[in-house]
Design a protein around this motif. Structure first.
Motif, PDB file in Angstrom:
ATOM      1  N   ASN A  71       0.857  -1.190   0.000  1.00 35.75           N
ATOM      2  CA  ASN A  71       0.000   0.000   0.000  1.00 35.75           C
ATOM      3  C   ASN A  71       0.895   1.242   0.000  1.00 35.75           C
ATOM      4  O   ASN A  71       2.119   1.150  -0.178  1.00 35.75           O
ATOM      5  CB  ASN A  71      -0.967  -0.046   1.185  1.00 35.75           C
ATOM      6  CG  ASN A  71      -0.247  -0.269   2.498  1.00 35.75           C
ATOM      7  OD1 ASN A  71       0.927   0.050   2.624  1.00 35.75           O
ATOM      8  ND2 ASN A  71      -0.952  -0.810   3.464  1.00 35.75           N
ATOM      9  N   GLY A  72       0.291   2.389   0.245  1.00 35.75           N
ATOM     10  CA  GLY A  72       1.071   3.621   0.245  1.00 35.75           C
ATOM     11  C   GLY A  72       2.151   3.622   1.315  1.00 35.75           C
ATOM     12  O   GLY A  72       3.248   4.147   1.099  1.00 35.75           O
ATOM     13  N   HIS A  73       1.861   3.031   2.463  1.00 36.28           N
ATOM     14  CA  HIS A  73       2.870   2.978   3.522  1.00 36.28           C
ATOM     15  C   HIS A  73       4.124   2.235   3.047  1.00 36.28           C
ATOM     16  O   HIS A  73       5.244   2.605   3.392  1.00 36.28           O
ATOM     17  CB  HIS A  73       2.315   2.301   4.773  1.00 36.28           C
ATOM     18  CG  HIS A  73       1.407   3.159   5.593  1.00 36.28           C
ATOM     19  ND1 HIS A  73       0.163   3.550   5.166  1.00 36.28           N
ATOM     20  CD2 HIS A  73       1.577   3.713   6.827  1.00 36.28           C
ATOM     21  CE1 HIS A  73      -0.408   4.303   6.118  1.00 36.28           C
ATOM     22  NE2 HIS A  73       0.435   4.412   7.126  1.00 36.28           N
ATOM     23  N   TRP A  76       6.042   4.580   0.886  1.00 34.56           N
ATOM     24  CA  TRP A  76       6.756   5.542   1.749  1.00 34.56           C
ATOM     25  C   TRP A  76       8.085   4.943   2.216  1.00 34.56           C
ATOM     26  O   TRP A  76       9.124   5.583   2.144  1.00 34.56           O
ATOM     27  CB  TRP A  76       5.939   5.797   3.019  1.00 34.56           C
ATOM     28  CG  TRP A  76       4.910   6.866   2.992  1.00 34.56           C
ATOM     29  CD1 TRP A  76       4.712   7.832   2.037  1.00 34.56           C
ATOM     30  CD2 TRP A  76       3.931   7.100   4.017  1.00 34.56           C
ATOM     31  NE1 TRP A  76       3.671   8.641   2.416  1.00 34.56           N
ATOM     32  CE2 TRP A  76       3.170   8.222   3.613  1.00 34.56           C
ATOM     33  CE3 TRP A  76       3.619   6.479   5.231  1.00 34.56           C
ATOM     34  CZ2 TRP A  76       2.124   8.732   4.394  1.00 34.56           C
ATOM     35  CZ3 TRP A  76       2.572   6.979   5.996  1.00 34.56           C
ATOM     36  CH2 TRP A  76       1.837   8.093   5.584  1.00 34.56           C
ATOM     37  N   PHE A  98      -0.952  13.033   7.069  1.00 34.41           N
ATOM     38  CA  PHE A  98      -0.128  12.036   6.395  1.00 34.41           C
ATOM     39  C   PHE A  98       1.363  12.325   6.470  1.00 34.41           C
ATOM     40  O   PHE A  98       2.176  11.401   6.534  1.00 34.41           O
ATOM     41  CB  PHE A  98      -0.630  11.834   4.958  1.00 34.41           C
ATOM     42  CG  PHE A  98      -1.932  11.083   4.957  1.00 34.41           C
ATOM     43  CD1 PHE A  98      -1.948   9.704   4.958  1.00 34.41           C
ATOM     44  CD2 PHE A  98      -3.148  11.751   5.049  1.00 34.41           C
ATOM     45  CE1 PHE A  98      -3.137   8.994   5.023  1.00 34.41           C
ATOM     46  CE2 PHE A  98      -4.341  11.061   5.106  1.00 34.41           C
ATOM     47  CZ  PHE A  98      -4.342   9.683   5.091  1.00 34.41           C
ATOM     48  N   THR A 147       3.882  16.515   1.335  1.00 34.61           N
ATOM     49  CA  THR A 147       2.648  15.850   0.930  1.00 34.61           C
ATOM     50  C   THR A 147       1.962  16.763  -0.075  1.00 34.61           C
ATOM     51  O   THR A 147       1.717  17.930   0.239  1.00 34.61           O
ATOM     52  CB  THR A 147       1.726  15.642   2.145  1.00 34.61           C
ATOM     53  OG1 THR A 147       2.493  15.074   3.207  1.00 34.61           O
ATOM     54  CG2 THR A 147       0.570  14.713   1.809  1.00 34.61           C
ATOM     55  N   VAL A 149      -1.200  16.495  -1.616  1.00 34.31           N
ATOM     56  CA  VAL A 149      -2.520  16.710  -1.019  1.00 34.31           C
ATOM     57  C   VAL A 149      -2.594  15.893   0.259  1.00 34.31           C
ATOM     58  O   VAL A 149      -2.434  14.671   0.224  1.00 34.31           O
ATOM     59  CB  VAL A 149      -3.643  16.285  -1.983  1.00 34.31           C
ATOM     60  CG1 VAL A 149      -4.970  16.114  -1.238  1.00 34.31           C
ATOM     61  CG2 VAL A 149      -3.799  17.306  -3.100  1.00 34.31           C
ATOM     62  N   THR A 151      -4.752  14.143   2.641  1.00 33.15           N
ATOM     63  CA  THR A 151      -6.093  13.596   2.462  1.00 33.15           C
ATOM     64  C   THR A 151      -6.977  13.834   3.680  1.00 33.15           C
ATOM     65  O   THR A 151      -8.192  13.691   3.597  1.00 33.15           O
ATOM     66  CB  THR A 151      -5.966  12.092   2.172  1.00 33.15           C
ATOM     67  OG1 THR A 151      -4.792  11.910   1.395  1.00 33.15           O
ATOM     68  CG2 THR A 151      -7.150  11.548   1.415  1.00 33.15           C
ATOM     69  N   ASP A 178       4.642  12.948  -1.566  1.00 33.66           N
ATOM     70  CA  ASP A 178       3.553  11.973  -1.427  1.00 33.66           C
ATOM     71  C   ASP A 178       2.381  12.481  -2.265  1.00 33.66           C
ATOM     72  O   ASP A 178       1.744  13.480  -1.916  1.00 33.66           O
ATOM     73  CB  ASP A 178       3.176  11.860   0.055  1.00 33.66           C
ATOM     74  CG  ASP A 178       1.957  10.973   0.292  1.00 33.66           C
ATOM     75  OD1 ASP A 178       1.290  10.576  -0.694  1.00 33.66           O
ATOM     76  OD2 ASP A 178       1.658  10.699   1.471  1.00 33.66           O
ATOM     77  N   ILE A 180      -0.125  10.355  -3.233  1.00 31.23           N
ATOM     78  CA  ILE A 180      -1.055   9.223  -3.217  1.00 31.23           C
ATOM     79  C   ILE A 180      -2.483   9.700  -3.470  1.00 31.23           C
ATOM     80  O   ILE A 180      -3.238   9.068  -4.214  1.00 31.23           O
ATOM     81  CB  ILE A 180      -0.928   8.452  -1.886  1.00 31.23           C
ATOM     82  CG1 ILE A 180       0.460   7.796  -1.795  1.00 31.23           C
ATOM     83  CG2 ILE A 180      -2.023   7.393  -1.761  1.00 31.23           C
ATOM     84  CD1 ILE A 180       0.775   7.143  -0.471  1.00 31.23           C
ATOM     85  N   ALA A 181      -2.860  10.841  -2.880  1.00 34.55           N
ATOM     86  CA  ALA A 181      -4.243  11.311  -3.017  1.00 34.55           C
ATOM     87  C   ALA A 181      -4.446  12.202  -4.238  1.00 34.55           C
ATOM     88  O   ALA A 181      -5.578  12.461  -4.620  1.00 34.55           O
ATOM     89  CB  ALA A 181      -4.648  12.078  -1.765  1.00 34.55           C
ATOM     90  N   GLN A 203      -5.025   2.892  -5.171  1.00 34.57           N
ATOM     91  CA  GLN A 203      -6.453   2.903  -4.809  1.00 34.57           C
ATOM     92  C   GLN A 203      -7.118   4.272  -4.735  1.00 34.57           C
ATOM     93  O   GLN A 203      -8.218   4.381  -4.211  1.00 34.57           O
ATOM     94  CB  GLN A 203      -6.637   2.185  -3.468  1.00 34.57           C
ATOM     95  CG  GLN A 203      -6.240   2.975  -2.230  1.00 34.57           C
ATOM     96  CD  GLN A 203      -4.801   2.816  -1.818  1.00 34.57           C
ATOM     97  OE1 GLN A 203      -3.957   2.465  -2.627  1.00 34.57           O
ATOM     98  NE2 GLN A 203      -4.495   3.080  -0.556  1.00 34.57           N
ATOM     99  N   LYS A 204      -6.468   5.295  -5.235  1.00 33.88           N
ATOM    100  CA  LYS A 204      -7.121   6.617  -5.150  1.00 33.88           C
ATOM    101  C   LYS A 204      -7.389   7.111  -6.567  1.00 33.88           C
ATOM    102  O   LYS A 204      -8.246   6.558  -7.239  1.00 33.88           O
ATOM    103  CB  LYS A 204      -6.292   7.526  -4.264  1.00 33.88           C
ATOM    104  CG  LYS A 204      -6.318   6.933  -2.850  1.00 33.88           C
ATOM    105  CD  LYS A 204      -5.751   7.750  -1.768  1.00 33.88           C
ATOM    106  CE  LYS A 204      -5.891   6.991  -0.452  1.00 33.88           C
ATOM    107  NZ  LYS A 204      -5.009   7.478   0.581  1.00 33.88           N
TER     108      LYS A 204
HETATM  109  C1  PLP Z   1      -4.077   7.120   1.493  1.00 38.61           C
HETATM  110  C2  PLP Z   1      -2.852   7.915   1.727  1.00 38.61           C
HETATM  111  C3  PLP Z   1      -1.702   7.364   2.304  1.00 38.61           C
HETATM  112  C4  PLP Z   1      -1.658   5.968   2.834  1.00 38.61           C
HETATM  113  O1  PLP Z   1      -1.829   5.023   1.873  1.00 38.61           O
HETATM  114  P1  PLP Z   1      -2.076   3.494   2.317  1.00 38.61           P
HETATM  115  O2  PLP Z   1      -2.312   2.809   1.023  1.00 38.61           O
HETATM  116  O3  PLP Z   1      -3.250   3.507   3.235  1.00 38.61           O
HETATM  117  O4  PLP Z   1      -0.849   3.028   3.001  1.00 38.61           O
HETATM  118  C5  PLP Z   1      -0.595   8.161   2.432  1.00 38.61           C
HETATM  119  N1  PLP Z   1      -0.590   9.429   2.010  1.00 38.61           N
HETATM  120  C6  PLP Z   1      -1.676  10.006   1.463  1.00 38.61           C
HETATM  121  C7  PLP Z   1      -1.612  11.435   1.028  1.00 38.61           C
HETATM  122  C8  PLP Z   1      -2.834   9.258   1.302  1.00 38.61           C
HETATM  123  O5  PLP Z   1      -3.921   9.832   0.774  1.00 38.61           O
END
Ligand code: PLP
Length: 405
Positions: A71-73, A76, A98, A147, A149, A151, A178, A180-181, A203-204
């Protein structure tokens, strides 16, 4: 019609508007519905060059991509494990929830974290970044963590301004973002913005189930990683970005069905709609949400967490109400109308009564006007049903904002 039957207005297709996992398109789900493929030859290994090309396009980069079954973690940790040996300095710039999580991970890896906390309602101040880097005369700081965005707070940071601050300080640290969002939702141009590592997840904005962690890596970050003697064999990106054999992309068996899903998602995002058109769509939908909230807020406690539109995410909106009305509203929309809103992550501790005064509406990924206007209509109905004070005209404001050039 019998008048003694209580209506349940939640039947029908549900809208999961928590900010991730986001709505998964049927096309992605259908693409994943296949028998297990051969991982040694054939269509699946053959699809990698185009998949990597389209992932590059998603971050606006010509540089490197690494994929992790994580996942995102996980992504990271991969970003840090490839660039920092224990004891290296990290400058962390949290603007919500985050950035703190990423900094905790850096501490767990034995890195020396310096943090400038910008709270939960404002973006990074580039001047403070420049000052912190100027003060680091012997260049102990190896990476800056931002970061794009957040989230939770739904702050959107000005990444080019952070890059400019690093350049003004003449500091050689790597800039890690980051996204991810934001990836696929808010404009993000890795190469033009001088970002060294972009962190993403499936997943986003990428509309695929959780399970893929993604890194986009600059030549500079790659060179920096190669100077490090000590790196984790599994998380090391070298083979993943330059695989001779299919399994090397993933350090083992491929995430077969996620790859089918991601392929379909990238077809939709990069080839059918176009990345820039997706950015414009997200901006329009976000404007509709903001306009509705402003109308509600004119006659009640509803408010946007981020005051300045230029500092707001286009993918998710963090909202404030009087506690416990946010929780009441979420429960009503979920049980009575088929709309699951997000909790107010990180805005207060869950055992604090104030926690029930925050919620989020995600409008990221596979969402369109009828979904977002529908969500706003449902929230409007919920405010009425629960007798939560609010101003009129939210939907009128939303449709006007949606159509404004
Ligand atoms: C969702 C999210 C994460 C964490 O991602 P996971 O898949 O839950 O580990 C980290 N940073 C941001 C900005 C996110 O939106």
């Amino acid at each position: 019609m019998p008048s003694d039957i209580l209506p349940n207005l939640g039947r029908g297709r549900r809208y999961l508007a928590i900010p991730g996992p986001s709505v998964i398109p049927d096309r992605v789900l259908n693409a994943m519905h296949q028998a297990a493929p051969n991982i040694y030859a054939g269509a699946l290994p053959d699809m990698m060059p185009d998949l990597v090309r389209d992932l590059r396009a998603a971050a606006c980069t010509r540089q490197h991509v690494a994929i992790y079954i994580a996942n995102g973690h996980g992504a990271w940790e991969a970003a840090l494990a490839n660039t920092c040996a224990p004891g290296a300095g990290v400058l962390s710039l949290p603007t919500g929830r985050f950035g703190h999580g990423w900094a905790d991970m850096a501490r767990g890896l034995g890195l020396e974290v310096t943090q400038i906390d910008f709270g939960r309602r404002t973006p990074v101040d580039p001047q403070q970044v420049e000052d912190a880097l100027r003060a680091d005369r012997d260049h102990r700081i190896r990476v800056v963590l931002a970061t794009h965005v957040d989230t939770a707070s739904t702050v959107r940071n000005d990444i080019p301004a952070i890059r400019a601050a690093m350049d003004a300080a003449g500091h050689p640290a790597l800039l890690m973002v980051d996204a991810i969002a934001s990836l696929g939702c808010d404009p993000l141009r890795m190469d033009a913005w001088g970002v060294d590592v972009v962190v993403g997840a499936s997943q986003k904005g990428l509309m695929t189930p959780p399970g893929l962690g993604l890194l986009w890596i600059s030549d500079k970050a790659l060179a920096a990683s190669r100077q490090l003697g000590l790196r984790s064999p599994y998380w090391t990106w070298d083979r993943r970005i330059d695989a001779d054999a299919f399994y090397q992309y993933f350090g083992g068996t491929a995430p077969t069905h996620h790859l089918y899903g991601l392929r379909a998602a990238l077809d939709m995002l990069i080839h059918d709609e176009g990345l820039e058109a997706a950015w414009v769509r997200h901006h329009r939908l976000a404007r509709a949400v903001w306009a509705a909230v402003e109308a509600w807020g004119a006659g009640g406690a509803m408010a946007l967490n981020i005051a300045d539109p230029a500092q707001r995410s286009h993918a998710v909106t963090s909202l404030r109400l009087e506690a416990p009305d946010a929780t009441r509203l979420r429960q009503w929309t979920e049980t009575q109308a088929g709309l699951t809103l997000g909790i107010g992550l990180g805005m207060a501790e869950p055992d604090d009564p104030a926690w029930h005064g925050f919620f989020r509406l995600a409008h990221m990924g596979h969402v369109n006007a009828h979904m977002v206007l529908g969500a706003l209509g449902v929230i409007d109905a919920g405010l009425k049903a629960l007798h939560i004070a609010h101003g009129p005209g939210a939907l009128d404001g939303a449709t006007t904002a949606l159509l404004a050039p």
